[in-house]
Design an enzyme around this catalytic site. Structure first.
Site, PDB file in Angstrom:
ATOM      1  N   LYS A 180       0.767  -1.252   0.089  1.00  0.00           N
ATOM      2  CA  LYS A 180      -0.026  -0.071  -0.279  1.00  0.00           C
ATOM      3  C   LYS A 180       0.798   1.204  -0.107  1.00  0.00           C
ATOM      4  O   LYS A 180       0.812   2.063   0.829  1.00  0.00           O
ATOM      5  CB  LYS A 180      -0.960  -0.055   1.214  1.00  0.00           C
ATOM      6  CG  LYS A 180      -1.933  -1.153   0.889  1.00  0.00           C
ATOM      7  CD  LYS A 180      -3.237  -0.947   2.171  1.00  0.00           C
ATOM      8  CE  LYS A 180      -4.025  -2.241   2.083  1.00  0.00           C
ATOM      9  NZ  LYS A 180      -3.352  -3.389   2.661  1.00  0.00           N
ATOM     10  N   ALA A 220     -17.556 -14.762  -0.584  1.00  0.00           N
ATOM     11  CA  ALA A 220     -16.638 -14.972  -1.665  1.00  0.00           C
ATOM     12  C   ALA A 220     -17.636 -15.059  -2.901  1.00  0.00           C
ATOM     13  O   ALA A 220     -17.427 -14.420  -4.046  1.00  0.00           O
ATOM     14  CB  ALA A 220     -15.921 -16.310  -1.633  1.00  0.00           C
TER      15      ALA A 220
HETATM   16  O1  C5P Z   1      -7.276 -11.991   7.063  1.00  0.00           O
HETATM   17  P1  C5P Z   1      -8.082 -11.113   6.105  1.00  0.00           P
HETATM   18  O2  C5P Z   1      -8.846 -12.268   5.266  1.00  0.00           O
HETATM   19  O3  C5P Z   1      -9.242 -10.188   6.689  1.00  0.00           O
HETATM   20  O4  C5P Z   1      -6.994 -10.614   5.376  1.00  0.00           O
HETATM   21  C1  C5P Z   1      -7.230  -9.574   4.454  1.00  0.00           C
HETATM   22  C2  C5P Z   1      -5.907  -9.020   3.897  1.00  0.00           C
HETATM   23  O5  C5P Z   1      -6.101  -8.004   2.648  1.00  0.00           O
HETATM   24  C3  C5P Z   1      -5.150  -8.371   4.815  1.00  0.00           C
HETATM   25  O6  C5P Z   1      -3.560  -8.786   4.157  1.00  0.00           O
HETATM   26  C4  C5P Z   1      -5.196  -6.866   4.642  1.00  0.00           C
HETATM   27  O7  C5P Z   1      -4.261  -6.190   4.792  1.00  0.00           O
HETATM   28  C5  C5P Z   1      -5.726  -6.892   3.017  1.00  0.00           C
HETATM   29  N1  C5P Z   1      -6.581  -5.615   2.762  1.00  0.00           N
HETATM   30  C6  C5P Z   1      -7.812  -5.468   3.363  1.00  0.00           C
HETATM   31  N2  C5P Z   1      -8.524  -4.577   2.800  1.00  0.00           N
HETATM   32  C7  C5P Z   1      -8.192  -3.608   1.718  1.00  0.00           C
HETATM   33  C8  C5P Z   1      -6.851  -3.797   1.366  1.00  0.00           C
HETATM   34  C9  C5P Z   1      -6.018  -4.751   1.704  1.00  0.00           C
HETATM   35  O8  C5P Z   1      -8.375  -6.372   4.091  1.00  0.00           O
HETATM   36  N3  C5P Z   1      -8.868  -2.738   1.237  1.00  0.00           N
END
Ligand code: C5P
Length: 211
Positions: A61, A173
């Protein structure tokens, strides 16, 4: 076609490699974030690629001036990353500095509750930036499928939507895919489970059945 991205947010190199080995059959890509890079070092990117034989997304990011973005991204692409995630709100010069070095994915909207404070109100501007810059893809929230549909409706054809927020953050999903996402990013629901391979298989099958 595989649509599952594993967000491998663990600290330990060995654990990361083991989960990657167990789940790789069901993955389109692996996403590494700061926890693993800080815990295991940048070389873990190459090791993961060798172990899992899938594309590697570095979710840094990036949100800095063009020169600093370029300096950071240069090291990460050199380490083997195929895609680097950058923030769009720093402006197109900062994004383009990374795109000159490799494929980028732009954060258009985040999946956590706080995203409603600052980032969601400027999503239209970030979508426009993405349409101009033409990245590989954008990040949109599975926690708000209606936002995925909205972003898809405004986004230039060919730009992929990758969506985190499935499982641990409450998103589905199947709904994310139906809303217009191309790839679904799942972290804790897979790597914290007793059987990550089985969890990944279930997500993969859910995604295959969704369209
Ligand atoms: O554990 P979980 O499934 O919540 O992980 C989601 C991943 O996606 C993490 O690495 C988080 O930093 C990333 N992420 C997110 N939302 C965003 C961008 C990235 O949850 N908008």
């Amino acid at each position: 076609m595989k649509r599952l991205v594993l967000a491998l947010d663990v600290y330990e190199r060995e654990r990361a490699l083991e989960i990657a080995r167990e789940t790789s059959d069901y993955l389109w890509a692996i996403k590494v974030n700061w926890p693993l890079i800080l815990g295991a070092g940048l070389d873990v990117i190459k090791e993961l690629k060798e172990t899992a034989n899938v594309p590697l997304i570095a979710d840094l990011k990036l949100a800095d001036i063009p020169n600093t973005n370029r300096l950071i991204a240069g090291k990460v692409f050199e380490a083997g990353a195929d895609y680097v995630i950058v923030h769009g709100f720093t402006g197109r010069d900062s994004v383009n500095a990374v795109k000159e070095l490799g494929e980028v994915i732009i954060v258009v909207e985040m999946s956590h509750p706080g995203a409603e404070e600052f980032i969601q109100p400027v999503a239209d501007g970030l979508i426009k930036l993405a349409n101009d810059v033409r990245p590989f893809g954008v990040i949109a929230p599975a926690t708000r499928p209606e936002r995925i549909s909205y972003i898809r409706s405004k986004l230039r054809d060919g730009i992929k939507i990758l969506t985190p927020g499935v499982g641990a953050q409450g998103g589905s999903a199947k709904k994310a895919l139906e809303a217009g996402a191309d790839y679904v990013i799942v972290g804790r629901s897979i790597y914290e489970s007793k059987n990550p391979r089985e969890k990944a298989r279930k997500f993969h099958e859910e995604l295959m059945g969704a369209i």
